[in-house]
Design a protein around this motif. Structure first.
Motif, PDB file in Angstrom:
ATOM      1  N   SER A 131       0.848  -1.197   0.000  1.00 55.81           N
ATOM      2  CA  SER A 131       0.000   0.000   0.000  1.00 55.81           C
ATOM      3  C   SER A 131       0.879   1.242   0.000  1.00 55.81           C
ATOM      4  O   SER A 131       2.064   1.175   0.319  1.00 55.81           O
ATOM      5  CB  SER A 131      -0.931  -0.013   1.211  1.00 55.81           C
ATOM      6  OG  SER A 131      -0.182  -0.144   2.397  1.00 55.81           O
ATOM      7  N   CYS A 132       0.275   2.395  -0.344  1.00 61.72           N
ATOM      8  CA  CYS A 132       1.099   3.578  -0.629  1.00 61.72           C
ATOM      9  C   CYS A 132       1.439   4.379   0.618  1.00 61.72           C
ATOM     10  O   CYS A 132       2.430   5.108   0.639  1.00 61.72           O
ATOM     11  CB  CYS A 132       0.395   4.476  -1.649  1.00 61.72           C
ATOM     12  SG  CYS A 132      -0.947   5.463  -0.952  1.00 61.72           S
ATOM     13  N   GLY A 133       0.583   4.294   1.656  1.00 69.11           N
ATOM     14  CA  GLY A 133       0.867   5.051   2.875  1.00 69.11           C
ATOM     15  C   GLY A 133       0.458   6.513   2.817  1.00 69.11           C
ATOM     16  O   GLY A 133       0.560   7.223   3.818  1.00 69.11           O
ATOM     17  N   ARG A 134      -0.001   6.987   1.671  1.00 67.51           N
ATOM     18  CA  ARG A 134      -0.271   8.423   1.529  1.00 67.51           C
ATOM     19  C   ARG A 134      -1.706   8.759   1.141  1.00 67.51           C
ATOM     20  O   ARG A 134      -2.181   9.850   1.375  1.00 67.51           O
ATOM     21  CB  ARG A 134       0.658   9.023   0.465  1.00 67.51           C
ATOM     22  CG  ARG A 134       2.083   9.196   0.893  1.00 67.51           C
ATOM     23  CD  ARG A 134       2.937   9.731  -0.238  1.00 67.51           C
ATOM     24  NE  ARG A 134       2.770   8.922  -1.448  1.00 67.51           N
ATOM     25  CZ  ARG A 134       3.486   7.820  -1.731  1.00 67.51           C
ATOM     26  NH1 ARG A 134       4.416   7.408  -0.898  1.00 67.51           N
ATOM     27  NH2 ARG A 134       3.259   7.130  -2.820  1.00 67.51           N
ATOM     28  N   CYS A 135      -2.404   7.811   0.514  1.00 67.23           N
ATOM     29  CA  CYS A 135      -3.766   8.102   0.047  1.00 67.23           C
ATOM     30  C   CYS A 135      -4.709   8.224   1.252  1.00 67.23           C
ATOM     31  O   CYS A 135      -4.335   7.938   2.381  1.00 67.23           O
ATOM     32  CB  CYS A 135      -4.250   7.011  -0.905  1.00 67.23           C
ATOM     33  SG  CYS A 135      -4.550   5.425  -0.103  1.00 67.23           S
ATOM     34  N   GLU A 136      -5.943   8.638   1.003  1.00 63.69           N
ATOM     35  CA  GLU A 136      -6.871   8.836   2.115  1.00 63.69           C
ATOM     36  C   GLU A 136      -7.113   7.529   2.908  1.00 63.69           C
ATOM     37  O   GLU A 136      -7.049   7.541   4.135  1.00 63.69           O
ATOM     38  CB  GLU A 136      -8.202   9.412   1.602  1.00 63.69           C
ATOM     39  CG  GLU A 136      -9.099   9.806   2.747  1.00 63.69           C
ATOM     40  CD  GLU A 136     -10.349  10.551   2.295  1.00 63.69           C
ATOM     41  OE1 GLU A 136     -11.134   9.970   1.528  1.00 63.69           O
ATOM     42  OE2 GLU A 136     -10.543  11.705   2.717  1.00 63.69           O
ATOM     43  N   PRO A 137      -7.396   6.405   2.252  1.00 64.99           N
ATOM     44  CA  PRO A 137      -7.553   5.175   3.049  1.00 64.99           C
ATOM     45  C   PRO A 137      -6.309   4.836   3.874  1.00 64.99           C
ATOM     46  O   PRO A 137      -6.424   4.385   5.006  1.00 64.99           O
ATOM     47  CB  PRO A 137      -7.826   4.104   1.992  1.00 64.99           C
ATOM     48  CG  PRO A 137      -8.413   4.847   0.839  1.00 64.99           C
ATOM     49  CD  PRO A 137      -7.732   6.190   0.833  1.00 64.99           C
ATOM     50  N   CYS A 138      -5.129   5.054   3.329  1.00 68.10           N
ATOM     51  CA  CYS A 138      -3.905   4.750   4.069  1.00 68.10           C
ATOM     52  C   CYS A 138      -3.685   5.732   5.216  1.00 68.10           C
ATOM     53  O   CYS A 138      -3.456   5.336   6.356  1.00 68.10           O
ATOM     54  CB  CYS A 138      -2.685   4.798   3.142  1.00 68.10           C
ATOM     55  SG  CYS A 138      -2.495   3.316   2.111  1.00 68.10           S
ATOM     56  N   ALA A 139      -3.735   7.027   4.910  1.00 63.41           N
ATOM     57  CA  ALA A 139      -3.283   8.019   5.882  1.00 63.41           C
ATOM     58  C   ALA A 139      -4.403   8.468   6.805  1.00 63.41           C
ATOM     59  O   ALA A 139      -4.178   8.696   7.992  1.00 63.41           O
ATOM     60  CB  ALA A 139      -2.700   9.237   5.157  1.00 63.41           C
ATOM     61  N   LEU A 165      -7.467  -0.979   1.792  1.00 66.01           N
ATOM     62  CA  LEU A 165      -8.330  -0.153   0.940  1.00 66.01           C
ATOM     63  C   LEU A 165      -7.515   0.867   0.137  1.00 66.01           C
ATOM     64  O   LEU A 165      -8.094   1.711  -0.557  1.00 66.01           O
ATOM     65  CB  LEU A 165      -9.380   0.566   1.796  1.00 66.01           C
ATOM     66  CG  LEU A 165     -10.244  -0.322   2.698  1.00 66.01           C
ATOM     67  CD1 LEU A 165     -11.268   0.519   3.442  1.00 66.01           C
ATOM     68  CD2 LEU A 165     -10.932  -1.426   1.903  1.00 66.01           C
ATOM     69  N   CYS A 166      -6.204   0.779   0.204  1.00 67.29           N
ATOM     70  CA  CYS A 166      -5.311   1.735  -0.470  1.00 67.29           C
ATOM     71  C   CYS A 166      -5.725   1.930  -1.931  1.00 67.29           C
ATOM     72  O   CYS A 166      -5.964   0.977  -2.670  1.00 67.29           O
ATOM     73  CB  CYS A 166      -3.871   1.217  -0.413  1.00 67.29           C
ATOM     74  SG  CYS A 166      -2.725   2.218  -1.385  1.00 67.29           S
ATOM     75  N   ALA A 167      -5.773   3.188  -2.325  1.00 69.94           N
ATOM     76  CA  ALA A 167      -6.187   3.515  -3.696  1.00 69.94           C
ATOM     77  C   ALA A 167      -5.077   3.268  -4.703  1.00 69.94           C
ATOM     78  O   ALA A 167      -5.321   3.285  -5.918  1.00 69.94           O
ATOM     79  CB  ALA A 167      -6.628   4.984  -3.744  1.00 69.94           C
ATOM     80  N   GLU A 168      -3.850   3.037  -4.215  1.00 73.33           N
ATOM     81  CA  GLU A 168      -2.696   2.874  -5.113  1.00 73.33           C
ATOM     82  C   GLU A 168      -2.002   1.540  -4.871  1.00 73.33           C
ATOM     83  O   GLU A 168      -0.804   1.413  -5.108  1.00 73.33           O
ATOM     84  CB  GLU A 168      -1.693   4.018  -4.844  1.00 73.33           C
ATOM     85  CG  GLU A 168      -2.257   5.406  -4.929  1.00 73.33           C
ATOM     86  CD  GLU A 168      -2.575   5.784  -6.368  1.00 73.33           C
ATOM     87  OE1 GLU A 168      -2.004   5.167  -7.290  1.00 73.33           O
ATOM     88  OE2 GLU A 168      -3.432   6.667  -6.564  1.00 73.33           O
ATOM     89  N   ARG A 169      -2.736   0.568  -4.399  1.00 66.98           N
ATOM     90  CA  ARG A 169      -2.138  -0.710  -4.036  1.00 66.98           C
ATOM     91  C   ARG A 169      -1.449  -1.374  -5.227  1.00 66.98           C
ATOM     92  O   ARG A 169      -2.032  -1.478  -6.301  1.00 66.98           O
ATOM     93  CB  ARG A 169      -3.218  -1.637  -3.467  1.00 66.98           C
ATOM     94  CG  ARG A 169      -2.723  -2.507  -2.336  1.00 66.98           C
ATOM     95  CD  ARG A 169      -3.861  -2.973  -1.454  1.00 66.98           C
ATOM     96  NE  ARG A 169      -4.866  -3.730  -2.159  1.00 66.98           N
ATOM     97  CZ  ARG A 169      -5.195  -4.996  -1.867  1.00 66.98           C
ATOM     98  NH1 ARG A 169      -4.595  -5.621  -0.888  1.00 66.98           N
ATOM     99  NH2 ARG A 169      -6.148  -5.613  -2.526  1.00 66.98           N
TER     100      ARG A 169
HETATM  101 ZN   LIG Z   1      -2.673   4.146  -0.079  1.00 67.08          ZN
END
Ligand SMILES: [Zn+2]
Ligand SMILES: [Zn+2]
Ligand SMILES: [Zn+2]
Ligand SMILES: [Zn+2]
Ligand SMILES: [Zn+2]
Ligand SMILES: [Zn+2]
Ligand SMILES: [Zn+2]
Ligand SMILES: [Zn+2]
Lengths: 310, 310, 310, 310
Positions: free
Chosen positions: B67-75, B82-86
């Motif tokens: 997961s990206c750690g930065r998108c809304e689901p992540c952060a 649920l990461c949008a950039e998985r």
């Molecule tokens: Zn993410």
């Protein structure tokens, strides 16, 4: 005038509400012994009391149902609204559509001092939503909430969510209802069914129409919640996309009816609710004798909340 | 042999799993850039490592997604699944169906010492159920649990629920699968789909068939929970009765995929799982070159868990 | 002027807050590399930006801490405020008590349009209470809440609890602070420490004095909650009666610091908070050069919230 | 032989337990009307029954307390163990240290078929921990749990946590108790008080000594939980470091007593508990006439669980 039951309380009914359940009872969609005095919602003045803490002359509301305290849902799960032996006024006990009502031992009876029409506006919907929004899925301050439905249950959901610090969009119809909600300040935004209202942290189903569920599942954001309250009667199957529940990782909560404690909490919140929203304007009154006309008006959606005056 | 990415790890693949997602990828039901090396599940030996704590010669498993750690689901929601950039190996990055796989920075890599076939048996299903049963709806000791589905996800659910002190009934088919589950002691009772198995505190949907949801909603007791895991791919709409959610006052939880932390927890639980259940017996191995035959066998339900050996 | 870090953002500081932590830093009660530019709270205008979504000229606030995303608290428990490698401006990175501050990659940066003094009033206390009251122990509409402490953290707790539909009593001192809170409408009732204020569903400790905990445990009703936020620094042991926790069957929640997401949520709630409460009145400004005097005033309790103006 | 109360049940006592509460009653540390037949724990055979579902000849256990169902904790908070009008056998109703005991209406009575000594081993501690570990803070499979205390409550906590899939370390004394626990397989590791046992996801206080709380707060990992059960009697103040609660961001849960539903759940779990652990070995029996000696042995820690045989 019925006799006050031993240890019970006799109340002169001042107002008796009509709601969707009564339509179903009239249409025979719920099993009920007949003839029966209908009316599970009411407000009145105590005529005689065999109970400590309840006195002649008190203006009171009472819980429509009494749970048994002994069945598995009551004793093991401590969920009184799921009681297997629940007794309900106007359903399997004589109700409030009469000059007087006899309240049996075990009935929650609460004094109230606010404008009685304001209290009756959400007589059933208010405590139902107290149950749903304080126990089943409380609102967190700052959340975005979408309410499906602009009837009494929907407006109770919107008003309570607003009190809890949510930003509320009401989706429903007909337009007159939305306009009234907007006028009273119930909700922050209002939209017709089918309009694109985006996604919310919490979606509350108060529409009562099965088809609303498929839509509601797509209005909750990923990781969000769906609180289903309106599907109180079994109106049959509906098509949903179950992949939404997994892909959106939803939490879906059903909430069934309310208990005496929820009514007491509703009455405790009434002064704040009534100060913030002009609830009495939701009500149309009818003389008790006109109950058939009132039921017709409710069925046709001509009034938002019908209240009988004995 | 692919080059090890900078700060990444190069692994010689010892085993690479096949699961339902791969069938969907083959059938084009999920979007994927082609040509792509498939394979989101694997176990292998580190060939070269640019990461502290991971050394040449280590036997490891790795998380299929980063997961990206930065998108809304992540952060904001802190829901990495649920990461949008998985990024997922075998889906939008080269996967494990090859002699070697290059693991990028950010990939969770975990050492494992149990029988590799036992580890591969639930390579994807195990961490998926760790997510579902430790975060989304943990089992409470003593609960009755019904699992819908006797594939890898269903057996992972049953095994974990059992470890958590539940009394577990597995509902599914075909009979051969139930017999194998019974032989391995996964679950306490086994029943064909449609059999009357009563009600449970928690029902876990692992069938993957939309129609299972309508049934599952009626298997949860009033006040109970329904955990939906199997509807990973969108197989279309299904008819349900939404009144069940309200009348039974259900809590329905979707659970989506798993993160690196869930894989690590699965690997931490593996010794206990493998000691209690002979998981390796769930596996059928195929040479890597026979992946088409293996996929056919999975599609036809001829094997429970197919694992490729490069 | 420091150089903008690569992929970072350079901000001209308009306001830089002072809070209890800074007193502890000055007194050497927290370990910190010296010399260091202090200041973990700030608001300013972007001078140059290497980050998408943040532009020159934007008025912004930023999170005081950056978590690593890889340690066990970050990756396994997903609790960024517990990060083992947290970097904090003004503690182990140059802070906001300067003309400019360089914000490193990973820092949460949020645009804000409300009165900057209102925003600074609860710059640290606001997001700290967002963490505590939206994640650790959310308020339920209608609850009675007692807040121990009338400093910025206590007033943030009271204001947020009020927004969430609670009936709030603030217990603290000195009288001037309570009078100011009353004037701003923060809380519904105000009482001196030691006054009998009855019991509450939720008690929030924001006093920061160890002795407050023994008192707070007795203010929560049986079955109620105690949310401990104020004990941010280790001020030593205190005597409590542990039987209270069992006999009252309390739920006691600690809440530590805040993350970037909590700051973003605070900024999102600011327009509503600022509309309801005249927050700017909590602030006393000082020229940056007078930071020693400002710290003295904070230490002596002469001002509620000191904000430096570079 | 006492008369069976109307609608009540008369039981011939086969076994009557002694526990810490009885010591406090003897020492006058709890208020109790005297003379009173002590004994809140028991197992016996029904002699006569006025209740449906309970028949002459049934071997039964019964809940020690009956809640009123009407007070605020019962009706509003639905927490029967917090009932303001709780009636308890052996405390304010005649108890089980007698040939017979009369069970009043409202008492939960449960049939049991396991070895009666195994059932009596945790007669009070078992349902107390069912309450704590299924409602107040359930174990999640795979968690590390530290139990403080090796008396009946501690061993019940360890056994239940183990059943729930935890990895359990028991900390307590004297060494003989730990050795017995190890011999029975209760817990996975055992350590003397003061030994370094690391940190756990969940720490359960069952020591009953106030000083244990300060230690326990430091045994819970950051983000972990502390479940306090042992501080049943008020043994005075103790010094703790409240900063631990905030810095570790702990969730601390008190759990008070148990209800009839918890006893019923304990009895439901007994076959599994007794199959896994040789509970009967925890018990030392005494003739009823020797109750003073038995109390002395309990007070001196010479026996783990004393049970009287009338
Ligand atoms: Zn993410
Ligand atoms: Zn009942
Ligand atoms: Zn109604
Ligand atoms: Zn897979
Ligand atoms: Zn970290
Ligand atoms: Zn600060
Ligand atoms: Zn009670
Ligand atoms: Zn006892």
């Amino acid at each position: 005038m019925p006799a006050a039951p031993e240890d019970g309380v006799l109340v002169r009914t001042a107002y008796a509400g009509i709601c969707g359940t009564d339509l179903h009872l009239r249409e025979g969609r719920l099993p009920v012994p007949t003839p029966l005095v209908l009316g599970h919602e009411g407000l009145g003045v105590v005529v005689s009391s065999g109970r400590a803490g309840v006195s002649e002359g008190d203006t009171v509301m009472w819980a429509s149902s009494v749970s048994c305290g002994r069945c598995e849902p009551c004793a093991r799960w401590r969920e009184p609204t799921l009681c297997a032996e629940r007794k309900t006024y106007g359903v399997n006990r004589p109700g409030a559509w009469a000059d007087h009502i006899a309240l049996h031992p075990g009935t929650t009876i609460v004094r109230t001092a606010v404008d009685p029409l304001a209290a009756m506006a959400l007589a059933c919907a208010g405590p139902t939503m107290v149950h749903a929004l304080t126990e089943r899925r409380p609102v967190v301050v700052g959340e975005r909430v979408i309410v499906q439905g602009a009837g009494p249950v929907g407006l109770a959901a919107a008003a309570l969510a607003q009190l809890a610090g949510a930003e509320v969009t009401v989706v429903g119809g007909p337009p007159g209802r939305l306009a009234l909600a907007a006028e009273l300040g119930i909700g922050h935004a209002w939209a017709d069914i089918g309009a694109d209202v985006g996604e919310a942290d919490l979606v509350i189903e108060c529409a009562g129409v099965p088809a609303a569920v498929a839509q509601g599942l797509r209005m909750a954001r990923r990781g969000g919640s769906y609180l289903v309250v309106g599907q109180y009667t079994d109106a049959g199957d509906t098509a949903i996309n179950p992949h939404q529940i997994v892909h959106r990782q939803l939490s879906v909560y059903g909430s069934w009816a309310f208990s005496g404690a929820h009514l007491a909490e509703y009455v405790r919140l009434l002064p704040e609710l009534a100060a913030r929203f002009d609830l009495a304007r939701l009500v149309t009154t009818y003389p008790l004798a006109d109950h058939a006309r009132a039921l017709d008006d409710v069925a046709a959606g001509r009034v938002l909340k019908a209240v009988l005056v004995p």
